[in-house]
Design a protein around this motif. Structure first.
Motif, short mmCIF file in Angstrom:
data_model
loop_
_atom_site.label_atom_id
_atom_site.label_comp_id
_atom_site.label_asym_id
_atom_site.label_seq_id
_atom_site.Cartn_x
_atom_site.Cartn_y
_atom_site.Cartn_z
N GLY A 105 0.82 -1.21 0.00
CA GLY A 105 0.00 0.00 0.00
C GLY A 105 0.85 1.26 0.00
N SER A 106 2.01 1.21 0.66
CA SER A 106 2.90 2.36 0.66
C SER A 106 3.45 2.62 -0.75
N ILE A 107 3.84 1.57 -1.45
CA ILE A 107 4.34 1.73 -2.81
C ILE A 107 3.24 2.27 -3.73
N ASN A 108 2.05 1.68 -3.61
CA ASN A 108 0.93 2.16 -4.43
C ASN A 108 0.63 3.63 -4.15
N GLY A 109 0.59 3.98 -2.88
CA GLY A 109 0.29 5.36 -2.53
C GLY A 109 1.32 6.34 -3.05
N PHE A 110 2.60 5.95 -3.00
CA PHE A 110 3.65 6.84 -3.51
C PHE A 110 3.54 7.02 -5.02
N VAL A 111 3.35 5.92 -5.73
CA VAL A 111 3.25 6.00 -7.19
C VAL A 111 2.05 6.83 -7.60
N LEU A 112 0.89 6.59 -6.97
CA LEU A 112 -0.33 7.29 -7.37
C LEU A 112 -0.34 8.75 -6.94
N SER A 113 0.47 9.11 -5.98
CA SER A 113 0.50 10.51 -5.54
C SER A 113 1.57 11.33 -6.25
N ARG A 114 2.64 10.68 -6.73
CA ARG A 114 3.77 11.42 -7.30
C ARG A 114 4.01 11.14 -8.77
N TRP A 115 3.50 10.04 -9.28
CA TRP A 115 3.69 9.71 -10.69
C TRP A 115 2.36 9.90 -11.40
N ARG A 116 2.17 11.05 -11.99
CA ARG A 116 0.89 11.39 -12.61
C ARG A 116 0.84 10.87 -14.04
N PHE A 117 0.78 9.54 -14.18
CA PHE A 117 0.67 8.95 -15.51
C PHE A 117 -0.77 8.99 -15.97
N ARG A 118 -0.97 8.76 -17.26
CA ARG A 118 -2.31 8.79 -17.83
C ARG A 118 -3.15 7.64 -17.23
N GLY A 119 -4.31 7.98 -16.74
CA GLY A 119 -5.19 6.99 -16.13
C GLY A 119 -4.91 6.73 -14.67
N ALA A 120 -4.08 7.58 -14.02
CA ALA A 120 -3.75 7.35 -12.61
C ALA A 120 -5.00 7.45 -11.73
N ASP A 121 -5.83 8.43 -12.01
CA ASP A 121 -7.05 8.58 -11.21
C ASP A 121 -8.00 7.39 -11.39
N LEU A 122 -8.05 6.86 -12.61
CA LEU A 122 -8.89 5.69 -12.87
C LEU A 122 -8.37 4.47 -12.12
N VAL A 123 -7.06 4.29 -12.14
CA VAL A 123 -6.47 3.16 -11.41
C VAL A 123 -6.75 3.28 -9.92
N PHE A 124 -6.60 4.49 -9.39
CA PHE A 124 -6.87 4.70 -7.97
C PHE A 124 -8.34 4.43 -7.64
N THR A 125 -9.23 4.84 -8.51
CA THR A 125 -10.66 4.59 -8.30
C THR A 125 -10.98 3.11 -8.32
N LEU A 126 -10.36 2.38 -9.24
CA LEU A 126 -10.59 0.94 -9.32
C LEU A 126 -10.05 0.21 -8.09
N ILE A 127 -8.92 0.68 -7.58
CA ILE A 127 -8.39 0.08 -6.36
C ILE A 127 -9.34 0.32 -5.18
N LEU A 128 -9.84 1.54 -5.07
CA LEU A 128 -10.77 1.85 -3.99
C LEU A 128 -12.09 1.10 -4.14
N PHE A 129 -12.44 0.76 -5.37
CA PHE A 129 -13.69 0.04 -5.60
C PHE A 129 -13.72 -1.29 -4.85
N GLY A 130 -12.53 -1.85 -4.61
CA GLY A 130 -12.48 -3.10 -3.86
C GLY A 130 -12.96 -2.98 -2.43
N MET A 131 -12.96 -1.76 -1.89
CA MET A 131 -13.44 -1.56 -0.52
C MET A 131 -14.95 -1.70 -0.43
N PHE A 132 -15.66 -1.51 -1.51
CA PHE A 132 -17.12 -1.46 -1.48
C PHE A 132 -17.77 -2.73 -2.01
N ILE A 133 -16.98 -3.73 -2.34
CA ILE A 133 -17.53 -5.01 -2.79
C ILE A 133 -17.77 -5.88 -1.57
#
Length: 293
Positions: A105-133
């Motif tokens: 989770g630390s690695i994911n959080g660092f990449v998603l907060s500092r590496w603004r690649f295309r689709g980063a917000d979508l990837v983050f949303t899909l990861i969070l979607f696992g919390m609501f299943i």
């Protein structure tokens, strides 16, 4: 009459005794309300603790509020003999599961907060979607997947599942925390020639201790208290303490409420100690990423 002779009317002053009275009444009301909720929360703990020291004939629902007629430790000894193997297995499960999910989770959080690649917000949303299943919705296909992968039931499969299902919340906590890390630190590391992994290991990771405390406590308690995964992916011979406690309460000792209460207290003792010893660090870690640095 000149303007210099005009004087402003004296301000109305509140007597100090009235101020102290209002302050005292308000403080007393707050303390009384807090005391009421404290007693309300501790009532079940009192019943658990008192019943755990009662004998088989004394531990009856009609005498749940009474002190033991004869204090005994037999319930605790029997509960420990029954649950101690499961407690050891649970420790073998929750420690690696909490460490691995926190690090990933630390690695994911660092990449998603500092590496603004295309689709980063979508990837983050899909990861969070696992919390609501709901876990119940995927339990049958998940069981088949574990069987197809050949992962042994019991502790190995439970470690894998708690790591996977812990990634959404750990990623969220670390991403929010890394957003508060000043950009100047990251830019200074880049100027010195550090790449992403070097920046993470040398600059960001040492600053992540508050978030690691929060995530480790969260993952430890979540995995320790889990029952649904234990029912599907383990048995009474290789399962965690929650499954063993359920078997203890529903087994041949059902008529002895003292053993069940002692087992419940033993099963909850590790998580209670974690919150007592690390509770202030848990709150501090939650607040550390709430303000932009």
């Amino acid at each position: 009459m000149t303007a210099s002779t005009l004087t402003a009317p004296p301000e109305r002053q509140v007597p100090p005794t009235a101020t102290r009275s209002r302050f005292s009444v308000g403080r007393t009301a707050r303390y009384a309300l807090l005391l009421f909720f404290l007693v309300l929360v501790l009532i079940p703990v009192y019943v658990l603790l008192v019943t755990s020291f009662k004998g088989a004939g004394d531990a009856a629902p009609s005498r749940a509020w009474n002190l033991p007629q004869v204090w005994t430790l037999e319930n605790w000894q029997l509960a420990w003999e029954t649950l101690s193997p499961a407690i050891v297995r649970t420790l073998q499960m929750v420690v690696p599961a909490a460490l691995i999910s926190s690090f990933l989770g630390s690695i994911n959080g660092f990449v998603l907060s500092r590496w603004r690649f295309r689709g980063a917000d979508l990837v983050f949303t899909l990861i969070l979607f696992g919390m609501f299943i709901p876990y119940q919705a995927v339990m049958i296909p998940l069981s088949q997947l574990v069987i197809d992968l050949g992962i042994p039931s019991g502790i190995p499969s439970l470690i894998l599942l708690h790591v996977i299902y812990g990634l959404p919340i750990t990623t969220l906590i670390f991403r929010n925390y890394y957003e508060s890390v000043p950009n100047e630190l990251i830019e200074a590391a880049r100027i010195d020639g550090a790449g992403m992994l070097r920046t993470y290991g040398s600059v960001v990771l040492p600053l992540s201790i508050p978030s690691f405390v929060v995530v480790l406590i969260w993952q430890f308690t979540s995995a320790w208290n889990d029952f649904l995964f234990a029912v599907f992916f383990s048995s009474s011979q290789n399962g965690p303490v929650t499954l063993a406690l359920n078997n203890l309460a529903n087994g041949a000792l059902l008529q002895n409420y003292g053993v069940s209460m002692s087992g419940a207290l033993l099963a909850s003792l590790p998580t209670l100690l974690v919150y007592i010893l690390l509770g202030k660090y848990f709150i501090g870690g939650l607040m550390s990423g709430s303000v932009k640095g």
